[in-house]
Enzyme design. Sequence first.
Site, PDB file in Angstrom:
ATOM      1  CG  ASP A 154      28.860  73.108   9.136  1.00 44.79           C
ATOM      2  OD1 ASP A 154      28.398  73.980   8.403  1.00 44.79           O
ATOM      3  OD2 ASP A 154      28.263  72.652  10.125  1.00 44.79           O
ATOM      4  CD  GLU A 324      23.543  75.602  13.071  1.00 44.51           C
ATOM      5  OE1 GLU A 324      22.590  74.949  12.649  1.00 44.51           O
ATOM      6  OE2 GLU A 324      24.236  76.320  12.322  1.00 44.51           O
TER       7      GLU A 324
HETATM    8  C1  FRU Z   1      25.877  74.425  10.502  1.00 40.70           C
HETATM    9  C2  FRU Z   1      24.973  73.218  10.356  1.00 40.70           C
HETATM   10  C3  FRU Z   1      25.244  72.241  11.472  1.00 40.70           C
HETATM   11  C4  FRU Z   1      24.807  70.944  10.867  1.00 40.70           C
HETATM   12  C5  FRU Z   1      25.242  71.110   9.444  1.00 40.70           C
HETATM   13  C6  FRU Z   1      24.367  70.388   8.465  1.00 40.70           C
HETATM   14  O1  FRU Z   1      26.136  75.091   9.331  1.00 40.70           O
HETATM   15  O2  FRU Z   1      23.637  73.640  10.342  1.00 40.70           O
HETATM   16  O3  FRU Z   1      24.584  72.559  12.676  1.00 40.70           O
HETATM   17  O4  FRU Z   1      25.414  69.840  11.459  1.00 40.70           O
HETATM   18  O5  FRU Z   1      25.230  72.488   9.172  1.00 40.70           O
HETATM   19  O6  FRU Z   1      24.915  70.404   7.193  1.00 40.70           O
END
Ligand code: FRU
Length: 617
Positions: A154, A324
């Site tokens: 992300d 998310e």
């Molecule tokens: C989304 C996620 C988020 C989390 C991050 C961990 O891709 O699963 O929810 O904060 O990646 O790397």
Amino acid sequence: MNRMMKSVGRLLMAGVLAFASTAYASDGIEIHHLGVNNTLVRITGEGKYVLLPVQDSNDDAAISVLVDGRLERKINVKLSKNKVDYYVPFDLEPYSGHEVLLNVVTTQSRSNIREVKDDACWKNIALSDTADVANRENYRPVFHHSPLYGWMNDPNGMFYKDGVWHLYYQWNPYGSKWQNMTWGHSSSKDLVHWEHQPVAIEANGLGAVFSGSSVVDAGNTAGFGENAIVALYTSADASQIQSLAHSTDNGQTFEIYPGNPVITLESEARDPNMFWDARQGCWVLTLAHALDHEMLIFTSSDLKEWTLQSAFGKGLGAQDGVWECPDLFSLKVDGSGEEKWVLVCNINPGGPFGGSGTQYFVGDFDGKTFKADTDSSGNVPTKWMDFGKDHYATVSWSDAPDGRRTLIGWMSNWQYAAEVPTLQFRSANTLPREAGLFSGSDGQIYLSSSPSPELAVLRGRQVVRAANKSAGKKPREFELPADNGGICEILLDLDCRKADSVDIRISNNADEYVTLRYKASDRTLSFDRRNSGIVDFSQDFPAVTVAPVFEEGSKLSLRLFVDRSSMEVFGNGGKFVMTNLLFPTEPYSKISVSSLGGNAKIEGLKIFSINDSFSSR
Ligand code: FRU
């Protein structure tokens, strides 16, 4: 401890260890095997980095880094057993003048110490003043942001200040698979040329550093100073809790707030995303209540104490995966000037074509509660921001200039992100996009995403200009620029007229191709990458993705960006977008247009090579 005692201590220690196992040194590094799965590595020499040899397919070794005998940090690294795929640098500079000891626990089955000693990692571990991060990947994008090395997911925590766009991202600096999450950092003056910066926030006692957001605290509401950057992120360990950090050097370094965590819940919640709500004069935060498939909304006056106001989403929209990475912002609807709110909700799995995807809701927000618009039958429709497979965790920059709402996503999919055919790095970001709102013919309001205006600097030489050409069954072909390996921007305006379908095919000499097919009967454009090159690393990769074209009539206007391992298709001024990864074994070299059931007309075709300053990187 004085100097003499220290060296006596060292001698004693070495003696004891030499007795317990066999200790030997390799250029400033002493390695002491303690058993079949435990080794101590003592740094005795000078060097900015200790280079850790990695074998990507190997099991993790758990490394506790001790500085002057105290636990500094724990990391997991796939230390090499049989071969070295690449090295990852562990930065020793912060500990210069201190004793550094790595306590390494491996999980590999070994019957005796002799076998352990043979492991490639102990033969190749080294001290160095330089870390070789030169690109070794043909599939590294040329004009998309990617990390120098290691795994990235992300984008998060992005803010704009004093002419600089800051991009933080979920980064594993110690390997090309997901773990050891930190906030990596890059910055740019134009959203196109990115400079890599030192890691911004590292894991601490509360856990790994997951996604979050940052704001410029212009009014010093948190007390860290006027215009301090305040970041809120998820600390993830056995639980997920929300932690604060701030920066007084414009996002270069962050100090962790000693009162952390600032939000705790009894169930999984992550990816806090905040903004200043000028209407009510307070901060608003959306937080993904991941397994409950809802977004929680909090408010605060000081960024430290948060009050839960409402929850949105139970049973609404796509629900087949965890929710998310939320984002909440307002925009004016094109044409009418009406203000509407957009709640972005990334979901995985359960995306439109399997795995990850970005859905959004359009509605109203009164400062405490978000209410989504319904359709004529009273249902909340499911809307997607991108109709490809490789667009996830998309959120926007805070404090972007001129009222812009600029978004960027992770250009991959959790289904196969760890398997894509690269090694030195894994994953890039999408191109930055400007969000807008438009009214669809069904009366719904939709989000548009058009390429950020800064991307104009990508354009190099124009290699094709064509107009008013009819395309029937026999494909009309045009060459893509050969000088920089096919990477290009393509503008194609079509009148599909009475054709039943129109095929736009991008291909290479290895008979690999991508087909974009416009179908008049349902007004869709599909993107077929089943024959696009290397597709067999995951059964979920070969796919056809489909977008509604969101316009009546027979015209189709496309803007395509082709990089080394991706293609983004922006249609009808950003009313729909498809982002898909591609791994051709040789560069695409041709584009052709053909149609069935009647001739289509190429009203205009322009192909630009990408500016040399990018392709030579
Ligand atoms: C989304 C996620 C988020 C989390 C991050 C961990 O891709 O699963 O929810 O904060 O990646 O790397």
